[in-house]
Design a protein around this motif. Structure first.
Motif, PDB file in Angstrom:
ATOM      1  N   THR A 111      10.536  35.458  -8.711  1.00  0.00           N
ATOM      2  CA  THR A 111       9.212  35.135  -8.194  1.00  0.00           C
ATOM      3  C   THR A 111       9.060  33.625  -8.030  1.00  0.00           C
TER       4      THR A 111
ATOM      5  N   SER B  65       3.265  35.367  -8.721  1.00  0.00           N
ATOM      6  CA  SER B  65       3.935  36.657  -8.897  1.00  0.00           C
ATOM      7  C   SER B  65       4.571  37.182  -7.613  1.00  0.00           C
TER       8      SER B  65
ATOM      9  N   ARG C 283       6.754  31.878  -9.379  1.00  0.00           N
ATOM     10  CA  ARG C 283       6.456  31.331 -10.706  1.00  0.00           C
ATOM     11  C   ARG C 283       7.747  31.047 -11.467  1.00  0.00           C
TER      12      ARG C 283
END
Length: 625
Positions: A242, A221, A244
């Motif tokens: 992010t 995150s 991710r």
């Protein structure tokens, strides 16, 4: 998750399409599921689950530095040759720069802001910021290099609240930066004045345990990049990407293009890191797969395309990415020079286009050149996505001769088709989609529907309504379409692609007009070759005088007549005018990637729109050849 613990992927089998040529590449076969809803919408998704992906961008760099420290990672032009940086060298320097950023006290939420074009130093600074949990924001250099008014740049900097600002050369970028009077450190590779920091000082720091602590504290995150949208209708929106999002998206790409996961791609690329195509897609793809990125200092423009051509001869890439404008600029040289064509296509695994629709005529010419210098068929393909989707949503990981086919949803992403006007608006949901704009809750709320799907603003339709595996046909921007006074909707994207293809080699791009008018008209940006035919007294092209030349009127009038044959009123351009000035990036008429912004051009060139719908003698009509 560490890539060394990736779950086994389903086996790849040959595509079912009997007519597909043999490219010699391992490509996943689409297996798309469709779910229909009572409101007329439907959702597509891949039946193949998304595999595990890495925790953060830094995992890729440290992995390749450990496995193959001497492999070339980055290269930049130096005189007649290339300055190269290996994975081992890059990792060590990134750690040192990361230590310097920690020593300077750069806060997690205050980005490192770069205002320069692509370079080795910018790559190392970007990776260092992400390595220690900071965020990088690369702002288009057009705001400093191409504009004398720095007001928009200063507004962008104020919205970003930078913790540090970087530029390559103070002689080129210093005036714009210094006039902003920033309360943060400013770093230059060359020309740092008193109170400013030379880039070499960042590299000279010695990485300590704080770097490793910060690196291990990075999570999925954690924001890695902030990208700016074009801002054509107001202030640019700030899009956080992010770790991710970025790592998941590269895993999605790898599951479609298995061949990139099996080799070390060699890429020559100019696409700017201020946009998602160059930064998140191309740069990350090279890094994730242990490839080599040769930074191209050319551009698809006269006087600069020659640098790209020289780079192609020297590098002989295995993957090549470009925008349609770039291929238009390269084609004359490729068609005239078999050695150059061999350098580009000789060992190429994939030719790729994105950012704008590619005219079919351009694609056919590129395939014809490739056939003349290679034995295996060329894998010529595209993907579709946006800044907010980091970027890939769909991938054409199969053969298609139709350049409008943007492929099928990649694993892990859901693609929703929602009836809108006379089309289907495309919306998307998945782990690679952003959560919202920074500092703008109102635009964030408007960006998502009630089910959490991001509204892309694009339209699409199935290539084959009975088989979603055949791909999605891009159907233009919903926001660009308009109605004539007759109430008929005009599909701008479809008409623009047809017109650009038909007007080659006269038009470099086209804007479609006609909102609240009786008929469709075209604003035509002439090619450089055409612009040389008519100059006014001070040497600047006059669009009106060019439109008066008999040979130009005959040629474009004949093209318009062909476009009108058999077309309905919404796809029948009834008039056209030639524009004097090329699209201006600093005014938002075109992005760094070469994509024309319809709404910006129409708003900024209202006088030309008025001329288009007048009886001015420079207006070209299909029935007055």
């Amino acid at each position: 998750m560490d890539a060394r613990q990736v779950n086994p992927l389903p086996s790849i089998i040959p595509a079912r399409r009997a007519a597909a040529p043999d490219t010699g590449l391992r490509l996943a076969e689409p297996d798309i599921l469709r779910t229909d809803h009572a409101d007329g919408s439907f959702v597509l998704r891949s039946s193949v689950p998304l595999g595990d992906f890495d925790r953060c961008i830094g995992d890729w760099l440290t992995r390749w530095a450990a496995r193959e420290p001497d492999r070339v990672f980055l290269a930049q032009r130096r005189g007649a040759g290339w300055q190269t940086v290996s994975y081992g060298e890059a990792c060590a320097t990134v750690r040192n720069i990361g230590q310097a950023l920690l020593d300077l006290g750069i806060a997690r939420d205050d980005p490192v802001v770069a205002l320069s074009d692509n370079s080795v130093n910018l790559a190392l600074l970007s990776l260092a910021a992400m390595h220690v949990g900071r965020r990088i924001a690369v702002v288009s250099s057009a705001y400093t290099r191409m504009s004398s008014d720095h007001g928009k740049l200063h507004a962008i900097l104020a919205s970003l609240h930078p913790g540090l600002v970087y530029a390559e050369d103070a002689a080129q970028y210093g005036a714009a930066i210094r006039s902003a009077e920033l309360p943060c450190p400013v770093v230059y590779t060359a020309g740092a004045a008193a109170g400013e920091i030379p880039f070499t000082d960042l590299c000279a720091a010695s990485a300590g345990p704080g770097v490793d602590e910060a690196f291990h504290g990075v999570t999925g995150s954690t924001v890695a990049r902030i990208l700016l949208t074009s801002g054509s209708t107001g202030a640019p929106k700030l899009v956080p990407n992010t770790h991710r999002m970025l790592c998941a998206n590269q895993q999605m790409i790898a599951q479609c293009w298995r061949f990139v996961d099996e080799g070390h791609p060699v890429v020559l690329d100019w696409l700017p890191w201020s946009h998602t195509f160059g930064a998140n897609h191309n740069f990350n793809l090279v890094l994730r797969n242990g490839g080599s990125l040769y930074i191209d200092d050319g551009r698809p423009a006269p006087g600069l395309i020659e640098r790209t051509i020289e780079g192609i001869r020297q590098v002989r890439p295995t993957l090549f990415f470009n925008v349609p404008k770039g291929y238009d600029a390269l084609l004359p040289s490729l068609e005239a020079d078999e050695a150059l064509a061999g350098a580009l296509f000789g060992r190429l695994d994939m030719l790729f286009f994105a950012a704008a629709a590619l005219p079919q005529k351009t694609a056919d010419r590129l395939r014809a050149v490739a056939r003349g210098v290679r034995h295996q068929s060329l894998f010529f393909t595209t993907e579709w996505g946006s800044t907010e989707t980091s970027p890939v949503v769909t991938s054409a990981h199969f053969f298609s001769s139709d350049t409008r086919n943007i492929g099928v949803p990649v694993p892990g992403v859901e693609l929703k088709f929602v009836p809108c006007q006379e089309k289907h608006e495309l919306r998307v949901r998945g782990p690679s989609i952003f959560a919202g704009y920074i500092g703008d809750e109102e635009k964030t709320r408007a960006a998502f529907d009630e089910d959490g799907f991001y509204r892309m603003g694009d339209a699409g339709r199935l290539a084959d309504p009975a088989d979603p595996n055949r791909g999605v046909i891009f159907d233009g921007r919903v926001s660009e379409d308009f109605k004539l006074t007759t109430g008929t909707w005009v599909s701008v994207g479809a008409l623009r692609v047809r017109a650009v293809s038909a007007m080659s080699p006269y038009a470099v791009d086209i804007v479609v007009a006609g909102h609240d008018r009786d008929e469709v008209g075209l604003l035509v940006f002439p090619t450089a070759k055409l612009r040389t035919l008519a100059n006014d007294q001070d040497g600047t092209l006059c669009g009106k005088s060019l439109g008066l030349m008999p040979e130009v009127r005959r040629a474009l009038g004949a093209v318009l007549a062909d476009l009108c044959r058999g077309a309905g009123s919404s796809q029948r351009p009834a008039r056209a005018v030639l524009l004097s000035a090329p699209p201006a990036i600093e005014r938002g008429e075109i992005t760094d990637k070469g994509y024309i912004n319809q709404r910006a051009v129409l708003a900024l060139r209202a006088d030309d729109v008025s001329r288009l719908y007048s009886d001015c003698e420079s207006v070209i009509f299909p029935d007055r050849i």
